[in-house]
Design an enzyme around this catalytic site. Sequence first.
Site, short mmCIF file in Angstrom:
data_model
loop_
_atom_site.label_atom_id
_atom_site.label_comp_id
_atom_site.label_asym_id
_atom_site.label_seq_id
_atom_site.Cartn_x
_atom_site.Cartn_y
_atom_site.Cartn_z
N TRP A 1 57.58 -48.09 -13.81
CA TRP A 1 57.87 -49.48 -13.46
C TRP A 1 58.62 -50.20 -14.58
O TRP A 1 59.31 -51.17 -14.34
CB TRP A 1 56.56 -50.23 -13.21
CG TRP A 1 55.82 -49.86 -11.97
CD1 TRP A 1 55.92 -50.47 -10.75
CD2 TRP A 1 54.83 -48.84 -11.81
NE1 TRP A 1 55.07 -49.88 -9.85
CE2 TRP A 1 54.38 -48.88 -10.47
CE3 TRP A 1 54.28 -47.88 -12.66
CZ2 TRP A 1 53.41 -48.01 -9.96
CZ3 TRP A 1 53.32 -47.00 -12.17
CH2 TRP A 1 52.89 -47.08 -10.83
N HIS B 1 40.30 -46.52 -10.05
CA HIS B 1 39.93 -45.90 -8.76
C HIS B 1 38.43 -45.64 -8.67
O HIS B 1 37.86 -45.61 -7.58
CB HIS B 1 40.72 -44.62 -8.53
CG HIS B 1 42.11 -44.86 -8.06
ND1 HIS B 1 42.84 -43.96 -7.32
CD2 HIS B 1 42.93 -45.94 -8.20
CE1 HIS B 1 44.03 -44.46 -7.04
NE2 HIS B 1 44.11 -45.66 -7.59
N ARG C 1 44.08 -45.36 -14.64
CA ARG C 1 44.05 -45.23 -13.19
C ARG C 1 42.70 -44.65 -12.72
O ARG C 1 42.17 -45.05 -11.69
CB ARG C 1 45.22 -44.36 -12.72
CG ARG C 1 45.36 -44.28 -11.23
CD ARG C 1 46.71 -43.65 -10.81
NE ARG C 1 46.63 -43.18 -9.44
CZ ARG C 1 46.70 -41.90 -9.08
NH1 ARG C 1 46.86 -40.95 -9.98
NH2 ARG C 1 46.60 -41.56 -7.81
FE1 CCH Z 1 48.29 -48.41 -9.36
N1 CCH Z 1 49.38 -46.91 -8.53
N2 CCH Z 1 48.18 -49.35 -7.56
N3 CCH Z 1 47.09 -49.83 -10.18
N4 CCH Z 1 48.32 -47.40 -11.12
C1 CCH Z 1 49.88 -45.82 -9.17
C2 CCH Z 1 49.82 -45.54 -10.51
C3 CCH Z 1 49.11 -46.33 -11.42
C4 CCH Z 1 48.76 -48.94 -6.40
C5 CCH Z 1 49.42 -47.73 -6.19
C6 CCH Z 1 49.71 -46.82 -7.20
C7 CCH Z 1 46.57 -50.90 -9.53
C8 CCH Z 1 46.91 -51.34 -8.25
C9 CCH Z 1 47.64 -50.59 -7.35
C10 CCH Z 1 47.75 -47.84 -12.29
C11 CCH Z 1 46.84 -48.88 -12.44
C12 CCH Z 1 46.52 -49.78 -11.42
C13 CCH Z 1 50.56 -44.99 -8.22
C14 CCH Z 1 51.25 -43.68 -8.55
C15 CCH Z 1 50.47 -45.61 -7.00
C16 CCH Z 1 51.03 -45.13 -5.69
C17 CCH Z 1 50.26 -42.52 -8.67
C18 CCH Z 1 50.98 -41.25 -9.08
O1 CCH Z 1 51.87 -40.83 -8.33
O2 CCH Z 1 50.65 -40.70 -10.14
C19 CCH Z 1 48.61 -49.97 -5.39
C20 CCH Z 1 49.11 -49.88 -3.97
C21 CCH Z 1 47.91 -50.99 -5.99
C22 CCH Z 1 47.52 -52.32 -5.44
O3 CCH Z 1 47.92 -52.73 -4.39
C23 CCH Z 1 45.60 -51.55 -10.38
C24 CCH Z 1 44.77 -52.77 -9.98
C25 CCH Z 1 45.57 -50.84 -11.56
C26 CCH Z 1 44.71 -51.05 -12.79
C27 CCH Z 1 44.15 -52.17 -13.11
C28 CCH Z 1 48.22 -47.03 -13.39
C29 CCH Z 1 47.88 -47.21 -14.88
C30 CCH Z 1 49.09 -46.07 -12.84
C31 CCH Z 1 49.88 -45.00 -13.58
C32 CCH Z 1 49.16 -43.68 -13.59
C33 CCH Z 1 49.90 -42.59 -14.30
O4 CCH Z 1 49.48 -41.45 -14.15
O5 CCH Z 1 50.88 -42.84 -15.01
#
Ligand code: CCH
Length: 288
Positions: free
Chosen positions: A187, A48, A44
């Site tokens: 998820w 970002h 993540r």
């Molecule tokens: Fe994401 N993401 N993401 N994401 N994401 C969150 C967590 C992860 C969105 C929203 C969220 C991508 C696209 C999108 C990861 C990778 C990717 C969370 C929870 C939200 C909200 C954060 C938390 O509470 O910790 C949205 C909206 C979009 C697009 O529309 C893309 C692209 C990627 C990478 C290629 C990953 C991995 C996580 C998990 C992080 C964790 O700490 O477990």
Amino acid sequence: QTAKVATKFTPTKADYQKVYNRIAEVIDDASDYDDGSYGPVLLRLAWHASGTYDKNTGTGGSNYATMRFEPEALHGANAGLHVARGLMEKVKKEFDWISYGDLWTLAGVCAVQEMAGPKIPWRPGRIDGFVTHVTPDGRLPDATQGAPHIRDIFYRMGFNDQEIVALSGAHALGRCHVDRSGFQGPWTFSPTTFTNDYFKLLFNEKWVWRSWNGPKQLEDKKTRSLMMLPTDYVLTQDKSFQKYAKAYAEDNELFFKDFASAFSRLLELGVPTQQFVAAEPWIMGDEA
Ligand code: CCH
């Protein structure tokens, strides 16, 4: 007396491989954290750090690692990423010659590969920038919104519908944290293994709105232990997104191939080509 000549250290692929190997150890040293891996939160961070890119102005992206600076570290979308930056700070102390942008994107590559995902072509060349390179808040997607918003955000980075869907498959990994985004839960049932389960579950489960005090999110009717964000669910509702999401649900190999190429490009957004030390990206982790 002999004059001391300061020679600039020029790291080779083998040096970057050492950093990769160290990151892989850090990822696994997480028995008390979440699902037992720092991989998801590092992935993540890489996303970002790169996803702020705007193709029209050429601003943002992974080049300057501007999330080190307070304005960007405090952007709502980056809540919780101090965990990932803190982990990488330790690696940076050991390998002080690597730029933060290279370190964070390499961590994203390492996370995907070490969690059994596809090989992600990557090459170094990012440089550390200044606070003046920080981009305005609001460049990352807002999970409460719909298809037009997702398109606005990802088209701005230069991605098409197919790439948007492929990249979204990263949500096979990790989870939402109430104290970070307000959302809650994983998820998939295997949040530390890179698979196309995110797409399979989107189509195979019945998704219902969760009744709770938090932001609107969906849960699977059967076990109520999995979640989807409104932006995830949109991939099954929008005709164009749906076509690709279905294809990835049916074909893991296709998903791996398309994810690898879109993610590799994401990690290079905002980096001037002449800064890269290699003409072609490398495959890391092969000789590990
Ligand atoms: Fe994401 N993401 N993401 N994401 N994401 C969150 C967590 C992860 C969105 C929203 C969220 C991508 C696209 C999108 C990861 C990778 C990717 C969370 C929870 C939200 C909200 C954060 C938390 O509470 O910790 C949205 C909206 C979009 C697009 O529309 C893309 C692209 C990627 C990478 C290629 C990953 C991995 C996580 C998990 C992080 C964790 O700490 O477990």
